[in-house]
Design a protein around this motif. Structure first.
Motif, PDB file in Angstrom:
ATOM      1  N   ASP A 149      -6.694  -0.089   5.099  1.00  0.00           N
ATOM      2  CA  ASP A 149      -6.127   1.108   4.472  1.00  0.00           C
ATOM      3  C   ASP A 149      -6.151   2.259   5.473  1.00  0.00           C
ATOM      4  N   PRO A 202       0.842   0.433  -4.710  1.00  0.00           N
ATOM      5  CA  PRO A 202      -0.544   0.008  -4.454  1.00  0.00           C
ATOM      6  C   PRO A 202      -1.260  -0.572  -5.668  1.00  0.00           C
ATOM      7  N   LYS A 217      -5.463  -0.524  -2.496  1.00  0.00           N
ATOM      8  CA  LYS A 217      -6.060   0.635  -1.834  1.00  0.00           C
ATOM      9  C   LYS A 217      -7.583   0.593  -1.918  1.00  0.00           C
ATOM     10  N   GLU A 274      -5.686   5.362   5.118  1.00  0.00           N
ATOM     11  CA  GLU A 274      -6.382   6.567   4.663  1.00  0.00           C
ATOM     12  C   GLU A 274      -7.863   6.530   5.006  1.00  0.00           C
ATOM     13  N   ARG A 279       0.841  -1.213   0.000  1.00  0.00           N
ATOM     14  CA  ARG A 279       0.000   0.000   0.000  1.00  0.00           C
ATOM     15  C   ARG A 279       0.867   1.250   0.000  1.00  0.00           C
TER      16      ARG A 279
END
Length: 393
Positions: free
Chosen positions: A311, A29, A43, A313, A25
């Protein structure tokens, strides 16, 4: 960009793939595996993009990581192998049996099965958890839903294992032989329900009609196969791996013992943290660019759900941690877009009831041996997991 991470290998998924996911990642990714030739996506947002654009990424040519030793088991016309508009028509018909209301009506039957599973367990005994606890509930539930004899659930499990564990040396039944036996069984069941409907899902589907269209016998056969394989292996894996997560995180388990109302939330976290289905694949229908990588028409794209569900994020700095109070929790363990799992509500119900009963009766859980996983890239199920189960004091 190529990778040396063995993303094509069943052993990779039966082990601990998460450190490799985290590294990929951060570095690559969108990465190419040149051993069996596919693009892997790690991702969350990329996987949502592919899932929500069926016109660019088709399901008709296969949904699993390519394996040169195994031909892609495509069942033409089956729900999981179709694209719009045919997919929407099929799904609309099958949805009649999976509405939230229909699933809620199944809770008494789920409880009855779960109580039966725990009936004769003595406190302090060591149990083969995967075989005796995780496996029976989804398989018996599917037999019940389809209107099959309760005595046939062991045959269902045998067929299901053969279809998903093609790379596992312990599984002796050939996948094609299993599919042949399964289809022969369901052909008779479908004929019976066409002639004499009962109060079961197969009867509902055999007579369902949307916009003047009905499901053919072939549609019903394909659906029975999908329900057996997808609904059985995945829920079994969720129960086993969810229990393992509770054993490995006693402080999180204690939260559920102190406050059972948290269990539905904990099931969502188990789905995110364990990702019972490792991936789904699609095939590009035209050249597409993702994060600067050109994916050419016809190439295979593999969506790694286990990576997406951690993930950073999306899930923050504690994405690698198991937290039964996590909220919000927008995991994609059931997929997303057109092909999100049609049986998601049923799986949630089964897991919720199971963990309510397990923790209510045996809050002390201890792993007393190795966890043995099936060699499979898509659903590396738990085959053996010895657990000591003790009642509270």
């Amino acid at each position: 960009m190529l990778t040396t991470v063995p993303l094509h290998s069943p052993d990779f998924y039966a082990g601990d793939p998460y450190p490799a996911y985290r590294e990929l990642r951060a570095t690559t990714p969108v990465v190419y595996n040149d051993v069996t030739n596919f693009w892997a996506l790690l991702k969350y947002e990329d996987i949502r993009y592919v899932s929500s654009h069926p016109q660019l990424f088709s399901s008709t040519k296969g949904i699993t990581i390519p394996d040169p030793d195994q031909p892609e088991p495509v069942q033409e016309g089956a729900l999981i192998f179709t694209d719009p508009p045919r997919h929407r028509q099929l799904r609309k018909l099958i949805n009649t049996a999976f509405t939230r209301r229909q699933v809620a009506l199944l809770e008494p039957k789920v409880r009855q099965i779960v109580y039966g599973i725990f009936e004769e367990v003595k406190s302090g005994s060591v149990q083969e958890f995967a075989e005796s606890f995780a496996a029976p509930l989804p398989t018996r539930m599917i037999a019940e839903l389809l209107g099959a004899s309760p005595d046939d659930w062991e045959r269902f499990r045998r067929w299901s294992d053969a279809c998903t564990g093609t790379a596992d040396p312990e599984i002796e039944l050939d996948a094609m032989e299993a599919i042949g036996e399964l289809f022969e069984y369901f052909q008779q069941l479908i004929a019976d329900r066409r002639n004499e409907p009962r109060n079961d899902m197969m009867s509902v589907l055999a007579h369902a009609e949307v916009d003047g269209a009905r499901l053919s016998d072939e549609d019903l056969l394909n659906f029975a196969f999908l329900l057996l394989v997808a609904g059985n292996e995945t829920t079994r894996n969720l129960i086993a791996l969810g229990t393992l997560a509770l054993i490995e995180h006693p402080e999180q388990r204690q939260k559920l013992i102190d406050n059972p109302a948290l269990i539905p939330n904990a099931v969502e976290e188990m789905l995110r943290y364990t990702s019972p289905v490792t991936h789904m694949a699609r095939h590009a229908t035209e050249d597409v660019e993702i994060r600067g990588q050109l994916i050419r028409k016809g190439e295979t794209v593999v969506m790694l759900y286990g990576s997406a569900n951690r993930d950073e994020e999306i899930f923050g700095d504690d994405a690698e941690e198991f937290n039964v109070e996590r909220n919000p929790n927008p995991h994609i363990a059931f997929g997303c877009g057109e092909h999100s799992c049609i049986g998601a509500q049923l799986a949630r119900l089964e897991a919720r009831v199971f963990f309510e009963v397990l923790l209510g009766r045996y809050p002390k859980l201890e792993l007393v041996g190795d966890v043995d996983r099936m060699r499979a890239t898509m659903v590396p199920g738990v085959k053996r997991m010895p657990v000591r189960m003790e009642a509270g004091v």
